[in-house]
Design an enzyme around this catalytic site. Sequence first.
Site, PDB file in Angstrom:
ATOM      1  N   LYS A 282       1.581   1.187  -7.489  1.00 46.94           N
ATOM      2  CA  LYS A 282       2.936   1.445  -6.966  1.00 46.94           C
ATOM      3  C   LYS A 282       3.368   0.366  -5.967  1.00 46.94           C
ATOM      4  O   LYS A 282       4.503  -0.092  -5.994  1.00 46.94           O
ATOM      5  CB  LYS A 282       2.997   2.822  -6.308  1.00 46.94           C
ATOM      6  CG  LYS A 282       2.829   3.996  -7.248  1.00 46.94           C
ATOM      7  CD  LYS A 282       3.153   5.320  -6.588  1.00 46.94           C
ATOM      8  CE  LYS A 282       2.375   5.575  -5.321  1.00 46.94           C
ATOM      9  NZ  LYS A 282       0.912   5.687  -5.529  1.00 46.94           N
ATOM     10  N   THR A 284       2.345  -2.709  -5.830  1.00 48.24           N
ATOM     11  CA  THR A 284       2.570  -3.945  -6.577  1.00 48.24           C
ATOM     12  C   THR A 284       3.926  -3.911  -7.280  1.00 48.24           C
ATOM     13  O   THR A 284       4.667  -4.906  -7.280  1.00 48.24           O
ATOM     14  CB  THR A 284       1.439  -4.141  -7.611  1.00 48.24           C
ATOM     15  OG1 THR A 284       0.190  -3.944  -6.964  1.00 48.24           O
ATOM     16  CG2 THR A 284       1.468  -5.525  -8.216  1.00 48.24           C
ATOM     17  N   ARG A 306       4.169   1.247   3.709  1.00 55.01           N
ATOM     18  CA  ARG A 306       3.336   1.829   4.749  1.00 55.01           C
ATOM     19  C   ARG A 306       2.330   0.795   5.255  1.00 55.01           C
ATOM     20  O   ARG A 306       1.900  -0.081   4.514  1.00 55.01           O
ATOM     21  CB  ARG A 306       2.568   3.031   4.205  1.00 55.01           C
ATOM     22  CG  ARG A 306       3.434   4.239   3.927  1.00 55.01           C
ATOM     23  CD  ARG A 306       2.605   5.385   3.364  1.00 55.01           C
ATOM     24  NE  ARG A 306       2.082   5.091   2.042  1.00 55.01           N
ATOM     25  CZ  ARG A 306       1.127   5.786   1.433  1.00 55.01           C
ATOM     26  NH1 ARG A 306       0.568   6.805   2.042  1.00 55.01           N
ATOM     27  NH2 ARG A 306       0.731   5.464   0.231  1.00 55.01           N
ATOM     28  N   LYS A 317     -11.592   1.094  -0.597  1.00 56.77           N
ATOM     29  CA  LYS A 317     -10.348   0.806  -1.321  1.00 56.77           C
ATOM     30  C   LYS A 317      -9.945  -0.661  -1.248  1.00 56.77           C
ATOM     31  O   LYS A 317      -9.328  -1.211  -2.144  1.00 56.77           O
ATOM     32  CB  LYS A 317      -9.216   1.689  -0.769  1.00 56.77           C
ATOM     33  CG  LYS A 317      -7.894   1.572  -1.533  1.00 56.77           C
ATOM     34  CD  LYS A 317      -6.898   2.571  -0.981  1.00 56.77           C
ATOM     35  CE  LYS A 317      -5.565   2.499  -1.716  1.00 56.77           C
ATOM     36  NZ  LYS A 317      -4.806   1.306  -1.401  1.00 56.77           N
ATOM     37  N   ALA A 536      -1.067  10.921   2.842  1.00 50.19           N
ATOM     38  CA  ALA A 536      -0.211  11.498   1.807  1.00 50.19           C
ATOM     39  C   ALA A 536      -0.644  12.917   1.436  1.00 50.19           C
ATOM     40  O   ALA A 536      -0.013  13.537   0.585  1.00 50.19           O
ATOM     41  CB  ALA A 536      -0.226  10.616   0.561  1.00 50.19           C
ATOM     42  N   PHE A 567       0.510   8.557  -3.568  1.00 53.71           N
ATOM     43  CA  PHE A 567      -0.041   9.380  -4.648  1.00 53.71           C
ATOM     44  C   PHE A 567       0.964   9.543  -5.798  1.00 53.71           C
ATOM     45  O   PHE A 567       1.872   8.732  -5.971  1.00 53.71           O
ATOM     46  CB  PHE A 567      -0.511  10.737  -4.121  1.00 53.71           C
ATOM     47  CG  PHE A 567      -1.664  10.649  -3.157  1.00 53.71           C
ATOM     48  CD1 PHE A 567      -2.522   9.566  -3.149  1.00 53.71           C
ATOM     49  CD2 PHE A 567      -1.913  11.675  -2.253  1.00 53.71           C
ATOM     50  CE1 PHE A 567      -3.595   9.498  -2.263  1.00 53.71           C
ATOM     51  CE2 PHE A 567      -2.977  11.617  -1.362  1.00 53.71           C
ATOM     52  CZ  PHE A 567      -3.812  10.532  -1.370  1.00 53.71           C
ATOM     53  N   PHE A 655      -1.551  -4.147 -17.930  1.00 57.35           N
ATOM     54  CA  PHE A 655      -2.866  -4.753 -17.731  1.00 57.35           C
ATOM     55  C   PHE A 655      -3.185  -5.597 -18.969  1.00 57.35           C
ATOM     56  O   PHE A 655      -2.656  -5.341 -20.061  1.00 57.35           O
ATOM     57  CB  PHE A 655      -3.939  -3.676 -17.535  1.00 57.35           C
ATOM     58  CG  PHE A 655      -3.846  -2.976 -16.205  1.00 57.35           C
ATOM     59  CD1 PHE A 655      -4.733  -3.252 -15.185  1.00 57.35           C
ATOM     60  CD2 PHE A 655      -2.847  -2.030 -15.964  1.00 57.35           C
ATOM     61  CE1 PHE A 655      -4.645  -2.612 -13.952  1.00 57.35           C
ATOM     62  CE2 PHE A 655      -2.750  -1.390 -14.743  1.00 57.35           C
ATOM     63  CZ  PHE A 655      -3.653  -1.680 -13.728  1.00 57.35           C
ATOM     64  N   TRP A 684       2.367  -8.608 -11.787  1.00 57.79           N
ATOM     65  CA  TRP A 684       1.048  -8.939 -11.252  1.00 57.79           C
ATOM     66  C   TRP A 684       0.632 -10.348 -11.661  1.00 57.79           C
ATOM     67  O   TRP A 684       0.081 -11.101 -10.855  1.00 57.79           O
ATOM     68  CB  TRP A 684       0.020  -7.912 -11.746  1.00 57.79           C
ATOM     69  CG  TRP A 684      -1.366  -8.148 -11.187  1.00 57.79           C
ATOM     70  CD1 TRP A 684      -1.831  -7.780  -9.965  1.00 57.79           C
ATOM     71  CD2 TRP A 684      -2.459  -8.806 -11.849  1.00 57.79           C
ATOM     72  NE1 TRP A 684      -3.147  -8.181  -9.810  1.00 57.79           N
ATOM     73  CE2 TRP A 684      -3.549  -8.806 -10.947  1.00 57.79           C
ATOM     74  CE3 TRP A 684      -2.611  -9.402 -13.104  1.00 57.79           C
ATOM     75  CZ2 TRP A 684      -4.788  -9.374 -11.269  1.00 57.79           C
ATOM     76  CZ3 TRP A 684      -3.831  -9.966 -13.426  1.00 57.79           C
ATOM     77  CH2 TRP A 684      -4.908  -9.947 -12.514  1.00 57.79           C
TER      78      TRP A 684
END
Length: 831
Positions: A282, A284, A306, A317, A536, A567, A655, A684
């Site tokens: 999200k 990205t 955020r 992460k 979240a 999320f 991807f 990306w």
Amino acid sequence: IVNEILRLNEDPNVQGLALDLPESLYSSKVLNAVKPEKDVDGLSSVNLGRLVHGDAYNCLVPPTACAVMELLEDLGGKTVLLVGASGAVGAALQCMLQREGAVTVSCQWKAPQLQTKLHHADVVVVGSTKPDDVPVSWIKPGTTIISCSCDLLSEKHNYGQQDSHAAENAVGSLAIAMRMQNMVKTTERWIQSQQYRKWDLRCLKLQPLSPVPSDIEISRAQSPKAVDVLAKEIGLLTDEIEIYGQTKAKVRLSLLKRLKDQPDGKYVLVAGITPTPLGEGKSTVTIGLVQALTAHLNINSFACLRQPSQGPTFGVKGGAAGGGYAQVIPMEEFNLHLTGDIHAITAANNLLAAAIDARILHENAQSDKALYNRLVPVVNGMRGFSAIQLARLRRLGINKTDPGTLTEEEVSKFARLDIDPSTITWQRVVDTNDRFLRKITVGQANTEKGFVRQAQFDIAVASEIMAILALTTSLQDMKERLGKMVVANDKKGEPVTAEDLGVTGALAVLMKDAIKPTLMQTLEGTPVFVHAGPFANIAHGNSSILADKIALKLVGEKGFVVTEAGFGADIGMEKFFNIKCRASGLVPSVVVLVATVRALKMHGGGPNVTAGAPLKKEYTEENLQLVADGCCNLQKQIQIAQLFGVPVVVAVNIFKTDSAAEVDLVCKIAKQSGAFDAVPCNHWSAGGRGAVKLAQAVEKAAKQKTSFKYLYSLELPIVEKIRIIAQKVYGAQDIELSPAAQSQVDRYTWQGFGNLPICMAKTHLSLSHQPERKGVPTGFILPISDVRASIGAGFIYPLVGTMSTMPGLPTRPCFYDIDLDPITEQVKGLF
């Protein structure tokens, strides 16, 4: 003098500075201390440089030079001699005279061949007192003489010619008028600067490589603009930013007042389908979308993100600045410390935690009288209540201001909070993943006199103060929210707040800089606000209202502000609409729903996806059936967005293992399921260019009429609001409250908190409460194990099952790969 000039430079009520000083004090240090835009005497090097370069609009010309030019006309081909005119005035005159076609000669009174120069001059401009040894007979008859010196040629003479033009002492009065004209010009400029300004953004060029390098290598390969340059490009004033280093700046809230009449731009929310543990991109997509809008479609746009916690950055992460060629840069500064907001929250949170335990200790150890005497001490022979103590007296119904007039009962009522330690909900925080702080014992030292209790640490971003930062609309609103935070109950069951503890003002002081959003940029030089990062699950998982509001003013009526919800859409988007939009009053234009082929295959029955483990072949090879079966989750999330009356654009985050047929199938099903459009995105690997189709779809969708509505009325009972979310959003058959949860609901209703919105704390890995149930589970009963409240933030949060507020470190945390080069000071291995 310089200190006074610097003070007036920063005074927003002063638009111009005029210096009337003794001649000896007109040094370059003094003259150049004046801000060029306030320099109504035009004597600074910056203004002179602008004049020399022909920048007449932005420069202020010395009034004396303007006065001389006003007196002269038809200078073409004439010889003008400047005698004793040095410094900024002399340089300005030379420049202006030459532009009018005059042959300009400059010299001092002691210069050789002065007599010859005076004799050949058509115009003589005198800048300082004439020495006695220079006779006026050296000046040829008919010469125009202009004196810039107040005592020049005090003797009266006509140089032997009736038609000679002596403009003696005429410059002074005219120069005063010209200085006033400069003052008018600076004030006009200030008025213009307060208006909305069109962007003059220089985007940065990207040259994507294949294969795509690591995120930090891509970030390092781009040279970001200086943040003050970026700020100027998007219409921020110099006094509206506070610069942190080269690439970050805080933006002051005064901008909202300046642009209060400016229409808002379009408001876009990026949400997602139920994700895999790897996340579906999200952030990205958010960054790729604004890069496409601004760098490729020339539409003003702002991303609002955020701030990431350092816990996950060093844990499992990694960073949260986007990825590939859609990133916020510099990514190491984004992920580490930023401008210290989370540290400010940690300090404020822990000050309040310390105040709670200290108050209980002191109340246990002292009589009413001793406690009162320490709370309201005699200082310099005087005894008085502080402002926050007077406010507490008023809340208690004690309308007295003299500490000596309270009765024994009133003293006891005022001095004792009688906190019930078993009801304390306020925990200490630290911004590190530390599992051994999940349950601790405090007060074990002998100095704490046996006051021992069990407590815990949460991660800093789980603090209610973070949720308040994200939902506040002004400094005053934040202060009020901080005061309302309920930290425990007293022994009668009444709530005890930060205001009762007397700590509200101190908390506001610690948070006074954190309330300002941080300005950064994307890889393509487009602006980004980074502000707030609430959890979240136990909080609403969205960046700040203030960042969104400032950005909506800056982009202009046709611009776009793109923000992200944590999320899946069932959690982050639902809270964005029902909590954040209620607090802000803002209405979203479009929802961008991010989906990946990988996540859809998981929802279609694919094997488990585990962070750190290689993907199974089902995810790396074409499997149209798995994709089709998993699109049920995408369809459900589209339906959830439609509950709020907002158009949905599906962004398929591509991807390299996705096949064209799989992507086409997702887009087809999404459109059939009610999405306004569905487009594949390659940001990306290609940057903004890879999200141009998404940007075009969002622009079209934003032109649709929306019928935005909230999911529930705040006046409904707490249990009914929980049930509506469970049934309409998650697809549950019903809810089931534990006795503890029901007891808390009853308590909050009795305490007057029943009209707050609901912030569900539920797993993000399933629409249900069971992470292993993928797709669209049905027929389940949603268990509510507990219900808690963030009264300052302004919501009730029911817990679905157990919810950890302190992550732990894995066997091999990310910090194994993070290092610092001691020579270049560059960070290595950060994602």
